[in-house]
Enzyme design. Structure first.
Site, PDB file in Angstrom:
ATOM      1  N   PHE A  11       0.695  -1.042  -0.173  1.00  0.00           N
ATOM      2  CA  PHE A  11      -0.076   0.104   0.105  1.00  0.00           C
ATOM      3  C   PHE A  11       1.077   1.178  -0.003  1.00  0.00           C
ATOM      4  O   PHE A  11       0.881   1.913  -1.100  1.00  0.00           O
ATOM      5  CB  PHE A  11      -0.999  -0.220   1.107  1.00  0.00           C
ATOM      6  CG  PHE A  11      -1.559   1.254   1.418  1.00  0.00           C
ATOM      7  CD1 PHE A  11      -2.156   2.050   0.706  1.00  0.00           C
ATOM      8  CD2 PHE A  11      -1.579   1.559   2.912  1.00  0.00           C
ATOM      9  CE1 PHE A  11      -2.641   3.281   1.088  1.00  0.00           C
ATOM     10  CE2 PHE A  11      -2.243   2.618   3.375  1.00  0.00           C
ATOM     11  CZ  PHE A  11      -2.749   3.560   2.456  1.00  0.00           C
ATOM     12  N   ILE A  12       1.552   1.458   1.097  1.00  0.00           N
ATOM     13  CA  ILE A  12       2.468   2.786   1.230  1.00  0.00           C
ATOM     14  C   ILE A  12       3.428   2.529   0.215  1.00  0.00           C
ATOM     15  O   ILE A  12       4.143   3.687  -0.696  1.00  0.00           O
ATOM     16  CB  ILE A  12       2.854   3.146   2.648  1.00  0.00           C
ATOM     17  CG1 ILE A  12       1.751   3.043   3.549  1.00  0.00           C
ATOM     18  CG2 ILE A  12       3.735   4.367   2.751  1.00  0.00           C
ATOM     19  CD1 ILE A  12       2.175   3.030   5.056  1.00  0.00           C
ATOM     20  N   ASN A  32       7.349  -9.725  -1.634  1.00  0.00           N
ATOM     21  CA  ASN A  32       6.663 -11.194  -1.679  1.00  0.00           C
ATOM     22  C   ASN A  32       5.318 -11.441  -2.024  1.00  0.00           C
ATOM     23  O   ASN A  32       4.781 -12.245  -2.088  1.00  0.00           O
ATOM     24  CB  ASN A  32       7.389 -11.955  -0.378  1.00  0.00           C
ATOM     25  CG  ASN A  32       6.578 -11.663   0.583  1.00  0.00           C
ATOM     26  OD1 ASN A  32       5.517 -10.660   0.812  1.00  0.00           O
ATOM     27  ND2 ASN A  32       6.602 -12.297   1.752  1.00  0.00           N
ATOM     28  N   LEU A  33       4.688 -10.231  -2.198  1.00  0.00           N
ATOM     29  CA  LEU A  33       3.243  -9.937  -2.591  1.00  0.00           C
ATOM     30  C   LEU A  33       2.410 -10.705  -1.539  1.00  0.00           C
ATOM     31  O   LEU A  33       1.252 -11.189  -1.909  1.00  0.00           O
ATOM     32  CB  LEU A  33       3.149 -10.694  -3.927  1.00  0.00           C
ATOM     33  CG  LEU A  33       3.847 -10.161  -5.221  1.00  0.00           C
ATOM     34  CD1 LEU A  33       3.491 -10.836  -6.393  1.00  0.00           C
ATOM     35  CD2 LEU A  33       3.724  -8.776  -5.042  1.00  0.00           C
ATOM     36  N   GLY A  36       1.143  -7.064  -0.570  1.00  0.00           N
ATOM     37  CA  GLY A  36       0.980  -6.406  -2.073  1.00  0.00           C
ATOM     38  C   GLY A  36       0.322  -6.815  -3.158  1.00  0.00           C
ATOM     39  O   GLY A  36       0.283  -7.846  -3.425  1.00  0.00           O
ATOM     40  N   SER A 121       6.823   2.490  13.565  1.00  0.00           N
ATOM     41  CA  SER A 121       5.351   2.704  13.984  1.00  0.00           C
ATOM     42  C   SER A 121       4.933   3.612  15.102  1.00  0.00           C
ATOM     43  O   SER A 121       5.851   3.419  16.292  1.00  0.00           O
ATOM     44  CB  SER A 121       4.753   1.536  13.946  1.00  0.00           C
ATOM     45  OG  SER A 121       3.563   1.376  14.668  1.00  0.00           O
ATOM     46  N   TYR A 145       4.912  -6.862  17.709  1.00  0.00           N
ATOM     47  CA  TYR A 145       4.799  -5.954  16.481  1.00  0.00           C
ATOM     48  C   TYR A 145       5.805  -4.677  16.947  1.00  0.00           C
ATOM     49  O   TYR A 145       6.820  -4.139  16.577  1.00  0.00           O
ATOM     50  CB  TYR A 145       3.772  -5.372  15.903  1.00  0.00           C
ATOM     51  CG  TYR A 145       3.677  -4.543  14.825  1.00  0.00           C
ATOM     52  CD1 TYR A 145       3.930  -4.729  13.653  1.00  0.00           C
ATOM     53  CD2 TYR A 145       3.592  -2.924  15.434  1.00  0.00           C
ATOM     54  CE1 TYR A 145       3.834  -3.732  12.643  1.00  0.00           C
ATOM     55  CE2 TYR A 145       3.334  -2.291  14.433  1.00  0.00           C
ATOM     56  CZ  TYR A 145       3.691  -2.587  12.807  1.00  0.00           C
ATOM     57  OH  TYR A 145       3.691  -1.607  12.063  1.00  0.00           O
ATOM     58  N   LYS A 149       9.488  -3.393  16.159  1.00  0.00           N
ATOM     59  CA  LYS A 149       9.747  -2.188  15.478  1.00  0.00           C
ATOM     60  C   LYS A 149      10.603  -0.958  16.384  1.00  0.00           C
ATOM     61  O   LYS A 149      11.591  -0.342  15.793  1.00  0.00           O
ATOM     62  CB  LYS A 149       8.606  -1.248  15.422  1.00  0.00           C
ATOM     63  CG  LYS A 149       7.773  -2.008  14.186  1.00  0.00           C
ATOM     64  CD  LYS A 149       8.260  -1.544  12.918  1.00  0.00           C
ATOM     65  CE  LYS A 149       7.232  -2.009  11.611  1.00  0.00           C
ATOM     66  NZ  LYS A 149       7.942  -2.083  10.165  1.00  0.00           N
ATOM     67  N   ARG A 271      -9.284  -5.555  20.988  1.00  0.00           N
ATOM     68  CA  ARG A 271      -8.311  -6.635  20.682  1.00  0.00           C
ATOM     69  C   ARG A 271      -7.079  -6.337  21.748  1.00  0.00           C
ATOM     70  O   ARG A 271      -6.878  -5.184  22.126  1.00  0.00           O
ATOM     71  CB  ARG A 271      -7.616  -6.090  19.261  1.00  0.00           C
ATOM     72  CG  ARG A 271      -8.309  -6.573  18.367  1.00  0.00           C
ATOM     73  CD  ARG A 271      -7.788  -5.836  17.060  1.00  0.00           C
ATOM     74  NE  ARG A 271      -8.230  -6.339  15.662  1.00  0.00           N
ATOM     75  CZ  ARG A 271      -7.817  -5.914  14.693  1.00  0.00           C
ATOM     76  NH1 ARG A 271      -7.065  -4.939  14.447  1.00  0.00           N
ATOM     77  NH2 ARG A 271      -8.478  -6.288  13.281  1.00  0.00           N
TER      78      ARG A 271
END
Ligand code: UD2
Length: 307
Positions: A11-12, A32-33, A36, A121, A145, A149, A271
């Site tokens: 996306f970005i 690696n799709l 994406g 992030s 995550y 980061k 969550r």
């Protein structure tokens, strides 16, 4: 000048690739799709694309030797807090090890680069009460995550200082806009909301909707990334955001107004590992010349038009 964008079909990443091509750079993409899609890249014929995983260390080393990029934008990531809680080991291998291996290779081979930009992030700030978040605010990474980061930021900055590498980190807040894949339950909430409104699907609201986020339209994100590149900044961290705090409930209301649609909402518990409130101080970026061009209403209208 040549740029390597990992995650360049995402996306970005794909918006960044299009911008870099428009600025006249040669662009190389590794993706690696997994999230994406090559169709996200408008100038596909002008870009060299490798469908590969950034964890393939041999491949990445060969690529760096052969392509000798001036700029490296590391955007490849498993970009989800919830996913990192489900799959901590796998997300770690992408979100930290792959970046570390690349830095180490650049150091060992003294690869001549102009800038290595790592995308971190807002998750690093966690739930500490200080708001808005400044780059030097305290951090409290709560999920695998966020820990990956933050730790990777520290590696990137330490490599910069210790080995004199031109490294920089950015902390994305909640980015939205065209090309964001809504297909995973971990996709960005605005892509999911768009899909629900378009296709008359029920939206699952986690928590009571009072959680807040700082949503920034992807074009403003690209503006910020390009300013950072042009400024030749090193060894710094930048928040990339809009600078406005909005609750999820108010975002849903705004989107309903913009689209004239009514959303069906199913409630679900909040969550794990989630941040309650998030908003950035963007002063540091503004000093580089950043001005937010897209209010939430304008960004949502534009996104909806193209959806
Ligand atoms: C975003 C980033 C993440 C990390 C984090 C930092 C995205 C996709 N993820 O996570 O990579 O940087 O910020 O804090 O931008 N929600 C629902 N229903 C849904 C989906 C989401 O209620 O179907 C809620 C979700 O529980 C959260 C809010 O919407 O409270 C935003 O969720 P998100 O996944 O878009 O982004 P976030 O902030 O968890």
């Amino acid at each position: 000048m040549k740029a390597l964008v990992t995650g360049g079909a995402g996306f970005i990443g794909s918006h960044l690739v299009d911008h870099l091509v428009a600025e006249g750079l040669d662009v190389v993409v590794v993706d690696n799709l997994s999230m994406g899609d090559l169709h996200n890249i408008k100038h596909q014929d002008e870009v060299t694309v490798y469908v590969e995983d950034v964890r393939n260390e041999k491949f990445m080393q060969q690529l760096l030797q052969e392509e000798q990029p001036d700029y490296i934008y590391f955007l490849a990531a498993v970009a989800s807090v919830a996913d990192s809680i489900e799959r901590p080991a796998e997300t770690h291998s992408v979100n930290q090890t792959a970046v570390f291996n690349m830095l180490e290779y650049i150091r060992k081979t003294a690869l001549p680069i102009k800038q290595f930009l790592f995308t971190s992030s807002a998750a690093v700030y966690g739930n500490l009460p200080e708001l808005p978040k400044k780059e030097d605010s305290r951090v409290d990474p709560l999920s695998p995550y966020a820990i990956d980061k933050y730790a990777t930021e520290r590696f990137v900055l330490a490599y910069g200082e210790l080995y004199d590498l031109p490294t920089v980190c950015v902390r994305f807040f909640n980015v939205y806009g065209p090309g964001q894949n809504p297909s995973s339950p971990y996709s960005g909430v605005l892509s999911i909301l768009t899909d629900c409104l378009k296709n008359n699907k029920a939206f699952t609201l986690y928590g009571d909707g009072s959680q807040t986020r700082d949503f920034v339209y992807v074009e403003d994100v690209i503006q910020a990334l390009w300013l950072i590149t042009k400024s030749d900044t090193s060894h710094e961290v930048f928040n990339i955001a809009n600078g406005n705090e909005a609750s999820l409930t108010s975002i849903i209301e705004t989107y309903e107004t913009v689209t004239g649609q009514k959303l069906q909402v199913k409630m679900a518990p909040g969550r794990d590992g989630e941040v309650k409130r998030s908003v950035a101080n963007i002063g540091k970026l503004v000093k580089l010349g950043y001005t937010t061009k897209w209010s939430l209403e304008a960004g949502l209208s534009k996104y909806w038009e193209g959806a």
